[in-house]
Design a protein around this motif. Structure first.
Motif, PDB file in Angstrom:
ATOM      1  N   GLN A  84       0.829  -1.204   0.000  1.00  9.88           N
ATOM      2  CA  GLN A  84       0.000   0.000   0.000  1.00  9.88           C
ATOM      3  C   GLN A  84       0.866   1.256   0.000  1.00  9.88           C
ATOM      4  N   VAL A  85       0.415   2.259  -0.756  1.00  9.47           N
ATOM      5  CA  VAL A  85       1.011   3.589  -0.715  1.00  9.47           C
ATOM      6  C   VAL A  85      -0.086   4.550  -0.265  1.00  9.47           C
ATOM      7  N   ALA A  86       0.174   5.249   0.840  1.00  5.43           N
ATOM      8  CA  ALA A  86      -0.804   6.188   1.390  1.00  5.43           C
ATOM      9  C   ALA A  86      -0.276   7.608   1.217  1.00  5.43           C
ATOM     10  N   ILE A  87      -1.017   8.436   0.492  1.00  6.51           N
ATOM     11  CA  ILE A  87      -0.627   9.827   0.255  1.00  6.51           C
ATOM     12  C   ILE A  87      -1.659  10.733   0.916  1.00  6.51           C
ATOM     13  N   SER A  88      -1.182  11.608   1.799  1.00  8.04           N
ATOM     14  CA  SER A  88      -2.060  12.522   2.532  1.00  8.04           C
ATOM     15  C   SER A  88      -1.863  13.939   2.017  1.00  8.04           C
ATOM     16  N   TYR A  89      -2.950  14.724   2.018  1.00  2.00           N
ATOM     17  CA  TYR A  89      -2.879  16.061   1.437  1.00  2.00           C
ATOM     18  C   TYR A  89      -3.964  16.955   2.021  1.00  2.00           C
ATOM     19  N   ASP A  90      -3.783  18.256   1.805  1.00  2.00           N
ATOM     20  CA  ASP A  90      -4.750  19.254   2.242  1.00  2.00           C
ATOM     21  C   ASP A  90      -5.770  19.458   1.122  1.00  2.00           C
ATOM     22  N   PRO A  91      -7.048  19.154   1.352  1.00  2.00           N
ATOM     23  CA  PRO A  91      -8.042  19.278   0.274  1.00  2.00           C
ATOM     24  C   PRO A  91      -8.297  20.714  -0.160  1.00  2.00           C
ATOM     25  N   ARG A  92      -7.762  21.693   0.579  1.00  2.00           N
ATOM     26  CA  ARG A  92      -7.862  23.079   0.126  1.00  2.00           C
ATOM     27  C   ARG A  92      -6.861  23.372  -0.988  1.00  2.00           C
ATOM     28  N   VAL A  93      -5.870  22.491  -1.141  1.00  2.00           N
ATOM     29  CA  VAL A  93      -4.814  22.692  -2.132  1.00  2.00           C
ATOM     30  C   VAL A  93      -4.931  21.707  -3.294  1.00  2.00           C
ATOM     31  N   TYR A  94      -5.423  20.493  -3.022  1.00  2.00           N
ATOM     32  CA  TYR A  94      -5.422  19.437  -4.029  1.00  2.00           C
ATOM     33  C   TYR A  94      -6.821  18.889  -4.280  1.00  2.00           C
ATOM     34  N   ALA A  95      -6.984  18.359  -5.479  1.00  2.00           N
ATOM     35  CA  ALA A  95      -8.192  17.620  -5.839  1.00  2.00           C
ATOM     36  C   ALA A  95      -7.772  16.215  -6.255  1.00  2.00           C
ATOM     37  N   PRO A  96      -8.466  15.179  -5.767  1.00  2.00           N
ATOM     38  CA  PRO A  96      -8.092  13.811  -6.146  1.00  2.00           C
ATOM     39  C   PRO A  96      -8.501  13.506  -7.579  1.00  2.00           C
ATOM     40  N   LEU A  97      -7.771  12.584  -8.205  1.00  2.00           N
ATOM     41  CA  LEU A  97      -8.201  12.066  -9.497  1.00  2.00           C
ATOM     42  C   LEU A  97      -9.483  11.258  -9.305  1.00  2.00           C
ATOM     43  N   PRO A  98     -10.275  11.086 -10.359  1.00  2.00           N
ATOM     44  CA  PRO A  98     -11.473  10.244 -10.229  1.00  2.00           C
ATOM     45  C   PRO A  98     -11.137   8.856  -9.707  1.00  2.00           C
ATOM     46  N   SER A  99      -9.945   8.377 -10.066  1.00  2.00           N
ATOM     47  CA  SER A  99      -9.474   7.090  -9.567  1.00  2.00           C
ATOM     48  C   SER A  99      -7.958   7.147  -9.484  1.00  2.00           C
ATOM     49  N   ALA A 100      -7.402   6.787  -8.315  1.00  2.00           N
ATOM     50  CA  ALA A 100      -5.948   6.762  -8.177  1.00  2.00           C
ATOM     51  C   ALA A 100      -5.355   5.768  -9.172  1.00  2.00           C
ATOM     52  N   VAL A 101      -4.128   6.053  -9.615  1.00  2.00           N
ATOM     53  CA  VAL A 101      -3.513   5.270 -10.687  1.00  2.00           C
ATOM     54  C   VAL A 101      -2.103   4.860 -10.279  1.00  2.00           C
TER      55      VAL A 101
END
Length: 343
Positions: A84-101
């Motif tokens: 597993q790779v877990a990436i954490s981020y601030d949702p005020r700065v980033y938008a997730p892809l429709p599906s992680a790749v």
């Protein structure tokens, strides 16, 4: 790893991230992190031109990675299914892809992914799980999101959380998080107060062919400062029109906050071709937060002899406004109309 590595790859575009054709640089400040849960694996951020994130007042523009992407390097060991790779981020700065790749070269890997948000910190974590094993040397690139700046008035982000990544196995909690924050470019400058401008105005309509054809042109341009800082340089702008309909443009008056004002407007340059008449103007006014500068235009028109084959739609743009790193994203630095009827 402290040195940048360059890996040749075939074309792969994911959420604005291009891997290949030229080269992809895997780099980041400080060493890559070797996971105890996935022994022998290292996480290396995928380098790209960083984006500036502005806070409210008196801080340096922060540098954040443009993509939420890492490469899992494991030259000395296999990666088992369930990694597993877990990436954490601030949702005020980033938008997730429709599906992680996740990919190796041009091949998309079989994966599953989940997204969860911490109710206390509001940090979002996307966890992607590999459904297949990868032999040593097959280093997957994982992409979960991309920077998604928000427009004024919600564009300033106070205390943005770092983007981080960890690698482990589905039976263990990923640990030893590694920051993805890139080195801060010198061009981002020092402590700055964000500033921003909005362009609006009033249009007039010139008609010909018994009112069956018409063209719009600006008669007033309004520059509004959203603050909180003063514009670093005097306001300047361009006016682009169609020379088949417009023969000349002049700025004949100015008002600052509804009061007559000598704005020192002067023509910087103009361009005249068969399809474009563009004038570029500068004032001597540095707009403070809340200021509004109204500029009155006198536009001289010429009557076309008939229908036009094509038309240059009228456009007003801000130009040469200096420190763009601290400039707020108002989404209104230009105005135009595309509803003229010319044929």
């Amino acid at each position: 790893m402290t040195d940048s590595n360059v890996t040749r790859r075939h074309v792969l575009v994911l959420g604005g991230l291009t891997l290949g054709v030229g080269a992809v640089t895997f780099a980041g400040p400080g060493p890559a992190w070797a996971s105890t849960a996935a022994a022998g694996a290292e996480l290396v951020p995928v380098a790209a031109s960083p984006v500036a994130v502005l806070a409210k007042v008196g801080t340096e523009p922060a540098a954040f990675p443009r993509q939420l992407a890492v490469q899992v390097q494991h030259s000395g060991t296999d990666l088992p299914a369930g990694t597993q790779v877990a990436i954490s981020y601030d949702p005020r700065v980033y938008a997730p892809l429709p599906s992680a790749v996740a990919t190796v070269g041009t091949r998309r890997l079989h994966t599953t992914s989940t997204i969860a948000t911490d109710p206390e910190t509001l940090v979002t974590t996307c966890t992607i799980t590999l459904a297949e094993a990868l032999p040593a040397g097959n280093d997957p690139v994982v992409v979960v999101g991309t920077a998604s700046p928000v427009l004024y008035p919600r564009d300033l982000v106070a205390g943005p959380a770092d983007a981080t990544a960890a690698v482990g196995h589905k039976d263990t909690k990923p640990g030893g998080r590694r920051s993805l924050r890139p080195s801060r470019p010198h061009a981002f400058g020092g402590v700055a107060t964000p500033w921003g401008l909005e362009v609006s105005g009033v249009w007039n309509r010139y008609e010909w062919a018994d009112g069956k054809r018409w063209y719009y042109y600006p008669t007033r341009i309004t520059l509004s400062s959203v603050g909180p800082g003063t514009t670093p340089v005097a306001a300047s702008f361009s006016v682009a029109l169609d020379p088949q309909v417009v023969s000349d443009v002049e700025i004949v008056g100015a008002r600052l906050n509804d009061m007559r004002h000598d704005a020192g407007v002067r023509l910087l340059s103009d361009t005249r071709t068969a399809s474009l008449f563009e004038t570029r103007w500068v004032t001597r006014v540095k707009l403070k937060a809340g200021d509004r500068l109204d500029l009155e235009l006198e536009v001289r028109t010429r009557r076309p002899t008939g229908d036009l084959l094509t038309v240059k739609h009228p456009t007003v743009n801000l130009i040469d406004m200096g420190n763009h790193v601290s400039q707020r994203l108002t989404g209104r630095t230009t105005m135009s109309r595309s509803d003229s009827t010319w044929a």
